[in-house]
Motif scaffolding. Structure first.
Motif, PDB file in Angstrom:
ATOM      1  N   VAL A  10      -1.604 -38.638 -33.500  1.00 19.37           N
ATOM      2  CA  VAL A  10      -2.010 -39.072 -32.165  1.00 19.37           C
ATOM      3  C   VAL A  10      -3.467 -38.715 -31.913  1.00 19.37           C
ATOM      4  CG1 VAL A  10      -1.683 -38.648 -29.688  1.00 19.37           C
ATOM      5  CG2 VAL A  10       0.302 -38.975 -31.173  1.00 19.37           C
ATOM      6  N   ARG A  11      -3.825 -37.476 -32.275  1.00 18.53           N
ATOM      7  CA  ARG A  11      -5.206 -37.017 -32.130  1.00 18.53           C
ATOM      8  C   ARG A  11      -5.439 -35.885 -33.120  1.00 18.53           C
ATOM      9  NH1 ARG A  11      -7.475 -35.161 -26.334  1.00 18.53           N
ATOM     10  NH2 ARG A  11      -7.613 -37.426 -26.107  1.00 18.53           N
ATOM     11  N   PRO A  12      -6.512 -35.976 -33.925  1.00 23.09           N
ATOM     12  CA  PRO A  12      -6.802 -34.884 -34.871  1.00 23.09           C
ATOM     13  C   PRO A  12      -6.805 -33.536 -34.142  1.00 23.09           C
ATOM     14  CG  PRO A  12      -8.276 -36.725 -35.268  1.00 23.09           C
ATOM     15  CD  PRO A  12      -7.513 -37.056 -34.011  1.00 23.09           C
ATOM     16  N   ILE A  13      -6.224 -32.527 -34.776  1.00 20.31           N
ATOM     17  CA  ILE A  13      -6.070 -31.220 -34.139  1.00 20.31           C
ATOM     18  C   ILE A  13      -7.166 -30.275 -34.613  1.00 20.31           C
ATOM     19  CG2 ILE A  13      -4.548 -29.240 -33.814  1.00 20.31           C
ATOM     20  CD1 ILE A  13      -2.177 -31.082 -34.301  1.00 20.31           C
ATOM     21  N   PRO A  14      -8.144 -29.977 -33.756  1.00 22.16           N
ATOM     22  CA  PRO A  14      -9.169 -28.990 -34.121  1.00 22.16           C
ATOM     23  C   PRO A  14      -8.662 -27.582 -33.802  1.00 22.16           C
ATOM     24  CG  PRO A  14      -9.686 -29.919 -31.984  1.00 22.16           C
ATOM     25  CD  PRO A  14      -8.420 -30.600 -32.452  1.00 22.16           C
ATOM     26  N   ILE A  15      -9.158 -26.598 -34.529  1.00 27.16           N
ATOM     27  CA  ILE A  15      -8.809 -25.208 -34.252  1.00 27.16           C
ATOM     28  C   ILE A  15     -10.046 -24.541 -33.669  1.00 27.16           C
ATOM     29  CG2 ILE A  15      -8.050 -23.008 -35.242  1.00 27.16           C
ATOM     30  CD1 ILE A  15      -6.617 -24.652 -37.426  1.00 27.16           C
ATOM     31  N   PRO A  16     -10.092 -24.411 -32.343  1.00 28.95           N
ATOM     32  CA  PRO A  16     -11.290 -23.855 -31.691  1.00 28.95           C
ATOM     33  C   PRO A  16     -11.646 -22.471 -32.230  1.00 28.95           C
ATOM     34  CG  PRO A  16      -9.793 -24.809 -30.076  1.00 28.95           C
ATOM     35  CD  PRO A  16      -9.051 -24.783 -31.382  1.00 28.95           C
ATOM     36  N   LEU A  69       3.070 -32.875 -28.863  1.00 30.75           N
ATOM     37  CA  LEU A  69       2.458 -34.173 -28.587  1.00 30.75           C
ATOM     38  C   LEU A  69       1.714 -34.150 -27.253  1.00 30.75           C
ATOM     39  CD1 LEU A  69       5.149 -36.781 -29.741  1.00 30.75           C
ATOM     40  CD2 LEU A  69       2.844 -36.497 -30.663  1.00 30.75           C
ATOM     41  N   VAL A  70       2.380 -33.616 -26.224  1.00 34.63           N
ATOM     42  CA  VAL A  70       1.752 -33.532 -24.896  1.00 34.63           C
ATOM     43  C   VAL A  70       0.514 -32.642 -24.961  1.00 34.63           C
ATOM     44  CG1 VAL A  70       2.043 -32.689 -22.530  1.00 34.63           C
ATOM     45  CG2 VAL A  70       3.880 -34.000 -23.619  1.00 34.63           C
ATOM     46  N   ALA A  71       0.622 -31.497 -25.653  1.00 37.12           N
ATOM     47  CA  ALA A  71      -0.511 -30.585 -25.773  1.00 37.12           C
ATOM     48  C   ALA A  71      -1.670 -31.242 -26.521  1.00 37.12           C
ATOM     49  CB  ALA A  71      -0.080 -29.304 -26.494  1.00 37.12           C
ATOM     50  N   SER A  72      -1.341 -32.013 -27.565  1.00 40.59           N
ATOM     51  CA  SER A  72      -2.387 -32.700 -28.327  1.00 40.59           C
ATOM     52  C   SER A  72      -3.091 -33.744 -27.471  1.00 40.59           C
ATOM     53  CB  SER A  72      -1.777 -33.369 -29.565  1.00 40.59           C
ATOM     54  OG  SER A  72      -2.764 -34.032 -30.326  1.00 40.59           O
ATOM     55  N   ILE A  73      -2.316 -34.509 -26.704  1.00 38.83           N
ATOM     56  CA  ILE A  73      -2.887 -35.531 -25.823  1.00 38.83           C
ATOM     57  C   ILE A  73      -3.779 -34.892 -24.771  1.00 38.83           C
ATOM     58  CG2 ILE A  73      -2.316 -37.258 -24.051  1.00 38.83           C
ATOM     59  CD1 ILE A  73       0.223 -37.848 -25.740  1.00 38.83           C
ATOM     60  N   GLN A  74      -3.366 -33.709 -24.273  1.00 38.07           N
ATOM     61  CA  GLN A  74      -4.141 -33.001 -23.248  1.00 38.07           C
ATOM     62  C   GLN A  74      -5.291 -32.189 -23.850  1.00 38.07           C
ATOM     63  OE1 GLN A  74      -1.358 -30.622 -21.004  1.00 38.07           O
ATOM     64  NE2 GLN A  74      -0.572 -32.369 -19.853  1.00 38.07           N
ATOM     65  N   ASN A  75      -5.487 -32.336 -25.164  1.00 33.31           N
ATOM     66  CA  ASN A  75      -6.557 -31.619 -25.871  1.00 33.31           C
ATOM     67  C   ASN A  75      -6.379 -30.104 -25.828  1.00 33.31           C
ATOM     68  OD1 ASN A  75      -8.810 -31.816 -27.531  1.00 33.31           O
ATOM     69  ND2 ASN A  75     -10.246 -31.527 -25.833  1.00 33.31           N
ATOM     70  N   LYS A  76      -5.108 -29.657 -25.785  1.00 32.51           N
ATOM     71  CA  LYS A  76      -4.788 -28.229 -25.869  1.00 32.51           C
ATOM     72  C   LYS A  76      -4.287 -27.970 -27.289  1.00 32.51           C
ATOM     73  CE  LYS A  76      -3.699 -27.419 -20.975  1.00 32.51           C
ATOM     74  NZ  LYS A  76      -3.955 -28.733 -20.381  1.00 32.51           N
ATOM     75  N   SER A  77      -5.201 -28.045 -28.246  1.00 28.89           N
ATOM     76  CA  SER A  77      -4.835 -28.023 -29.659  1.00 28.89           C
ATOM     77  C   SER A  77      -4.185 -26.706 -30.083  1.00 28.89           C
ATOM     78  CB  SER A  77      -6.064 -28.298 -30.532  1.00 28.89           C
ATOM     79  OG  SER A  77      -7.095 -27.376 -30.263  1.00 28.89           O
ATOM     80  N   MET A  78      -4.618 -25.590 -29.509  1.00 32.07           N
ATOM     81  CA  MET A  78      -4.056 -24.295 -29.901  1.00 32.07           C
ATOM     82  C   MET A  78      -2.611 -24.141 -29.451  1.00 32.07           C
ATOM     83  SD  MET A  78      -6.102 -22.760 -31.850  1.00 32.07           S
ATOM     84  CE  MET A  78      -5.989 -20.987 -31.923  1.00 32.07           C
ATOM     85  N   ILE A  79      -2.249 -24.822 -28.372  1.00 33.19           N
ATOM     86  CA  ILE A  79      -0.847 -24.822 -27.959  1.00 33.19           C
ATOM     87  C   ILE A  79      -0.041 -25.682 -28.914  1.00 33.19           C
ATOM     88  CG2 ILE A  79       0.774 -25.590 -26.166  1.00 33.19           C
ATOM     89  CD1 ILE A  79      -1.153 -24.666 -24.073  1.00 33.19           C
ATOM     90  N   ALA A  80      -0.614 -26.827 -29.326  1.00 32.06           N
ATOM     91  CA  ALA A  80       0.080 -27.732 -30.242  1.00 32.06           C
ATOM     92  C   ALA A  80       0.400 -27.040 -31.566  1.00 32.06           C
ATOM     93  CB  ALA A  80      -0.773 -28.983 -30.484  1.00 32.06           C
ATOM     94  N   VAL A  81      -0.583 -26.342 -32.139  1.00 32.22           N
ATOM     95  CA  VAL A  81      -0.374 -25.642 -33.411  1.00 32.22           C
ATOM     96  C   VAL A  81       0.413 -24.355 -33.197  1.00 32.22           C
ATOM     97  CG1 VAL A  81      -1.512 -24.510 -35.356  1.00 32.22           C
ATOM     98  CG2 VAL A  81      -2.471 -26.606 -34.421  1.00 32.22           C
ATOM     99  N   GLY A  82       0.012 -23.582 -32.186  1.00 29.41           N
ATOM    100  CA  GLY A  82       0.678 -22.314 -31.912  1.00 29.41           C
ATOM    101  C   GLY A  82       2.152 -22.477 -31.625  1.00 29.41           C
ATOM    102  N   THR A 134      -9.444 -27.993 -39.051  1.00 31.35           N
ATOM    103  CA  THR A 134      -9.057 -29.272 -38.454  1.00 31.35           C
ATOM    104  C   THR A 134      -7.902 -29.882 -39.250  1.00 31.35           C
ATOM    105  OG1 THR A 134     -11.323 -29.734 -37.739  1.00 31.35           O
ATOM    106  CG2 THR A 134      -9.816 -31.594 -37.796  1.00 31.35           C
ATOM    107  N   ILE A 135      -6.915 -30.391 -38.509  1.00 30.77           N
ATOM    108  CA  ILE A 135      -5.839 -31.157 -39.150  1.00 30.77           C
ATOM    109  C   ILE A 135      -6.086 -32.619 -38.775  1.00 30.77           C
ATOM    110  CG2 ILE A 135      -3.349 -31.508 -39.374  1.00 30.77           C
ATOM    111  CD1 ILE A 135      -2.972 -28.622 -38.413  1.00 30.77           C
ATOM    112  N   SER A 136      -6.486 -33.411 -39.751  1.00 29.44           N
ATOM    113  CA  SER A 136      -6.916 -34.788 -39.502  1.00 29.44           C
ATOM    114  C   SER A 136      -5.733 -35.748 -39.363  1.00 29.44           C
ATOM    115  CB  SER A 136      -7.808 -35.268 -40.651  1.00 29.44           C
ATOM    116  OG  SER A 136      -7.046 -35.365 -41.851  1.00 29.44           O
TER     117      SER A 136
END
Length: 326
Positions: A265-271, A58-71, A123-125
């Motif tokens: 909370v925020r859609p998760i893009p995979i850079p 959740l924190v990683a997603s809010i901080q826009n660190k999507s790869m940490i959120a998924v990883g 992307t995970i919407s």
């Protein structure tokens, strides 16, 4: 830079004890309100042990660190099976009941495949997050119904796995202590997640590695510490069903609740893209070790010491692949 290494350790410690205090305080509080041990074991305890992964993602997603959120989730699930189950089985062969092989592991594989499918477009919407989080609600209800049915078949004086696990937590009568543990536990998990992410990013970037590697290794290992400790201790105590049951349940909760909540909370893009980033290989590793475990258990319902060694070697091999590609 020594301070960042110290903070990394502090983050691990806060996550571990925060989750433990949160589970202990909330389960005792629910118990004092008259909620049955079965319900608490399937809800409060189950969600509480996944609290580190949930808050970190959740924190990683809010901080826009999507790869940490998924990883974090993918790496934690790999760690739970290849490292934690592998180590526990290597110490003591793990035998579980038939329902784990015939119901729980196939369900975990199906959910893992669904995660792969929704990640296909990089992307995970939010809508997909709602689907995942709805799944954890249905999963909890389903487990409750199954456990009630199984509990009715047990001899008088016996406990279900969830109830037995709750008995190990112990009972605290003081309402003040219960609430204090909940508050301190939540604070520990939230602060620990923030400290862990920030310090891990700083430390790992000194070595020139990206967010995906950080999430799949350091953060994933840190959030798997409660499962590691619980499963190894359970294996040494020869409580094998608790050991493997915790891991399978944790993996299901990680995908459904953690990825679900984070993407709501925020859609998760995979850079870089799902395939271009190499995340497809990590997903395949997650599926691969799960299938390997099912193959090991499909006849004997046991993960032998040899099987545990194979799982450990799989994890070491996976790390050997990640490090040069970091």
């Amino acid at each position: 830079m020594l301070i960042h290494y110290i903070l990394l350790v502090v983050g691990f410690v806060l996550l571990y004890y925060g989750a433990e205090w949160l589970v202990k305080g909330s389960s005792n509080f629910a118990r004092s309100l008259g909620v049955t041990p079965l319900v608490i074991g399937l809800t409060v305890v189950a969600f509480g042990t996944s609290a580190p992964e949930l808050v970190v993602s959740l924190v990683a997603s809010i901080q826009n660190k999507s790869m940490i959120a998924v990883g974090n989730v993918v790496g934690s699930n790999i760690c739970n099976i290849a490292l934690v189950l592998g180590l526990a089985a290597f110490l003591m062969p793990i035998t579980s009941n038939q329902s784990v092989v015939r119901r729980d592991i196939p369900l975990m594989l199906a959910i893992s495949l669904f995660l792969l499918l929704i990640s296909w477009n990089s992307t995970i919407s939010r809508f997909e997050g709602v689907i995942l989080f709805s799944g954890v609600i249905l999963y909890t209800i389903y487990n409750y119904m199954i456990s009630k049915k199984e509990s009715a078949l047990l001899a008088e004086g016996c406990f279900s796995d969830a109830e037995a696990e709750l008995e190990d937590i112990g009972f605290i009568e003081s309402r003040t202590k219960q609430i204090t543990l909940i508050i301190v536990g939540i604070a520990g998990v939230v602060i620990g997640a923030q400290v862990l992410i920030d310090s891990a990013v700083i430390v790992m970037r000194q070595f020139g590695v990206g967010e995906k590697f950080i999430g799949l290794t350091i953060v994933a290992f840190g959030t798997s510490l409660p499962e590691l400790a619980t499963s190894v201790v359970a294996a040494l105590r020869k409580e094998m069903d608790i050991s493997i049951g915790n891991l399978i349940g944790s993996n299901v909760f990680n995908i459904l609740s953690v990825i679900g909540a984070a993407s709501m909370v925020r859609p998760i893009p995979i850079p870089g893209g799902f395939f271009e980033s190499g995340l497809i290989i990590d997903y395949c590793m997650m599926l691969g070790v799960s299938i390997l475990t099912w193959v090991m258990m499909r006849k004997s319902f046991t993960v032998s010491r040899t099987g545990g060694f194979i799982l450990l070697c799989s994890y070491i091999g996976y790390l050997a692949y990640l490090i040069p590609n970091a």
